[in-house]
Design a protein around this motif. Structure first.
Motif: not given
Ligand SMILES: Nc1ncnc2c1ncn2[C@@H]1O[C@H](COP(=O)(O)OP(=O)(O)O)[C@@H](O)[C@H]1O
Ligand SMILES: [Mg+2]
Length: 368
Positions: A31-35, A204-206, A219-226
C-alpha cells in the motif's frame, strides 16, 4: 495477502492468435508504493497494467487488490483509476469540468463537487487555469488535468501508462518530481509503465524489469542499479560493463572467470545458489566502480586503448577498447586539471573483486 495492496499470482496473458504477452507474472505491491514497470517496447507492460485495471482478461492466474480477488471483476468494481499517455480530455469542457466529470456521474452534490475539484486542481497546480479549455493549455498542463481527473475519485490504486511519454525533456523532469510529490501526499499506490530507466529510477520505490513477456527482476530502484541479476537488466539499466567468460574455480563468494584470455575475480551474489564451475557465465561491472591507472588494492586490472569521452556535467565517462570490439566505460568525476587521453593511448583499468557481479541466466528464478 491482506498486507499487500496488489498481488499478481502466476498471471499469464495469451492474446487470441497466440501472442504470449505475459508469462508467469508474480508480484506483491505494498500500500502506498510507487512501482515502475520498466522494459522495452512490446515486452508486455501495458498488457499487465490493463489486466490489473480490468481492461484486459487474464488468461491464467489471479489478481488481488486490497486483499480481494478481482480477477473476474469489471473495472468499475476495482477501485482503480487509469491515466493514459494520450490524455483523452473532453475538448469542450474546461479544466474544472473535466476534473468534475466523474463526481457528477456519481451523483455527488454541487457544493461537495466544487470543494473536491478545487482541492484537486490546486494540488496539481492548475488553480489559475481552471476555466481554460484543454486546447488553451500546454502539454504539461493537459497532463496535470488528466492526473487530477484520474485522482478525483480517490482510487486506492492509480495505473499510469507512459504518463510522461508525450512531454519534452525539461517538462518531463519537472513532472517526475510533481508526480512523486502528489503520490506521497495522497498515499495512493501508483503503478507506472515506462520504457525509460531514468524515469523508473527517479520515481519508483520498486522497479519491475520486464523483457519478452517475462519479469527479469523486481526490487528497490537502488538494488536494481547496484545488483542487476541478469544480463538483460544490467544492459537495460545502463552504466554497466558486461563480460562473458568461463568459471575456472570458486573460493567462497568469489569466482575466478576467464574471459578473452584474461582472469577476473567476480563476486557471487547470495541469491545464486549453484555456481556453474566450468560453464559459461556473464558478469557485470558498474562503470562508476572502474578506475583508470594502477591501483594495488584492486584485484582486477586490464589494459585498454582509449576511444572517446562522454560528458555529463562534472561526470565523465571514458571509453576504452580492451579487446577487439569489447568496450568498457569508466565513469569518474573529473577536475579540469586531470589528464586528457589521446586517441589510441593505452591505460590500465582497475576494479575490486567485489565490483564484478555474477549474472544469472534469464528466468533462472522469477521470485522477488
Ligand atoms: N490486442 C492485442 N492483440 C494481440 N496482440 C497484442 C494486443 N495487444 C498487445 N499485443 C502484443 O502483446 C505484446 C505485448 O504488448 P504490450 O503489452 O502493449 O507491450 P508494451 O506495453 O511493453 O510495449 C506485443 O507483442 C504486442 O504486439
Ligand atoms: Mg505499452
Amino acid at each position: 495477502m491482506a498486507d499487500y495492496d496488489v498481488v499478481l499470482d502466476h498471471v499469464h496473458k495469451t492474446y487470441p492468435g497466440g501472442v504470449r504477452a505475459v508469462i508467469d507474472f508474480n508480484a506483491e505491491i505494498e500500500r502506498g508504493e510507487f512501482v515502475a514497470m520498466l522494459g522495452p517496447s512490446g515486452c508486455g507492460k501495458t498488457t499487465t497494467l490493463r489486466m490489473i485495471g480490468g481492461l484486459e482478461e487474464v488468461t491464467e492466474g489471479k489478481i488481488y487488490i486490497a486483499g480481494q480477488d478481482v480477477t473476474d471483476l469489471p473495472p468499475s468494481q476495482r477501485d482503480t483509476s487509469m491515466m493514459f499517455q494520450s490524455f483523452a480530455l473532453f475538448p469542450h469542457r474546461n479544466v474544472f469540468q473535466n476534473v468534475e466529470f466523474s463526481l457528477k456521474m456519481k451523483g455527488i452534490d454541487k457544493d461537495e463537487r466544487a470543494r473536491q475539484v478545487w482541492e484537486m486542481v490546486e494540488m496539481v497546480g492548475l488553480k489559475e487555469l481552471a476555466m481554460r479549455r484543454p486546447h488553451d493549455l500546454s502539454g504539461g498542463q493537459q497532463q496535470r488535468v488528466a492526473l487530477a481527473r484520474a485522482l478525483i475519485s480517490r482510487p486506492t490504486l492509480l495505473l499510469l501508462d507512459e504518463p510522461l511519454g508525450a512531454l519534452d525533456y525539461s517538462l518531463r523532469q519537472a513532472m517526475m518530481i510533481e508526480l512523486k510529490r502528489i503520490q506521497r501526499e495522497l498515499g495512493i499506490t501508483f503503478i507506472m509503465v515506462t520504457h525509460s530507466q531514468q524515469e523508473a529510477m527517479a520515481m519508483a520505490d520498486k522497479v519491475v524489469v520486464m523483457s519478452d513477456a517475462l519479469v527479469q527482476q523486481i526490487g528497490p530502484s537502488r538494488e536494481i542499479a547496484e545488483s542487476p541479476r541478469t544480463r538483460f537488466v544490467a544492459d537495460f539499466i545502463g552504466n554497466n560493463n558486461l563480460f562473458t567468460g568461463t568459471i575456472k574455480s570458486q573460493s567462497g563468494s568469489i569466482v575466478f572467470v576467464e574471459a578473452k584470455d584474461r582472469l577476473y575475480y567476480v563476486r557471487v551474489p547470495d541469491y545464486i545458489k549453484r555456481v556453474p564451475v566450468g560453464g559459461e557465465v556473464d558478469f557485470s561491472v558498474r562503470a562508476d566502480l572502474m578506475h583508470t591507472g594502477e591501483h594495488r588494492n584492486m584485484a582486477n586490472s586490464v589494459k585498454g586503448s582509449y576511444v572517446t569521452t562522454e560528458y555529463l556535467g562534472t561526470l565523465e565517462t571514458d571509453v576504452f577498447e580492451i579487446a577487439p570490439g569489447h568496450y568498457v566505460h569508466v565513469e569518474q568525476h573529473r577536475k579540469l586539471s586531470d589528464r586528457v587521453y589521446q586517441m589510441g593511448e593505452t591505460e590500465t583499468i582497475c576494479w575490486s573483486a567485489e565490483a564484478g557481479i555474477l549474472l544469472e541466466k534469464a528466468g533462472a528464478h522469477l521470485t522477488q
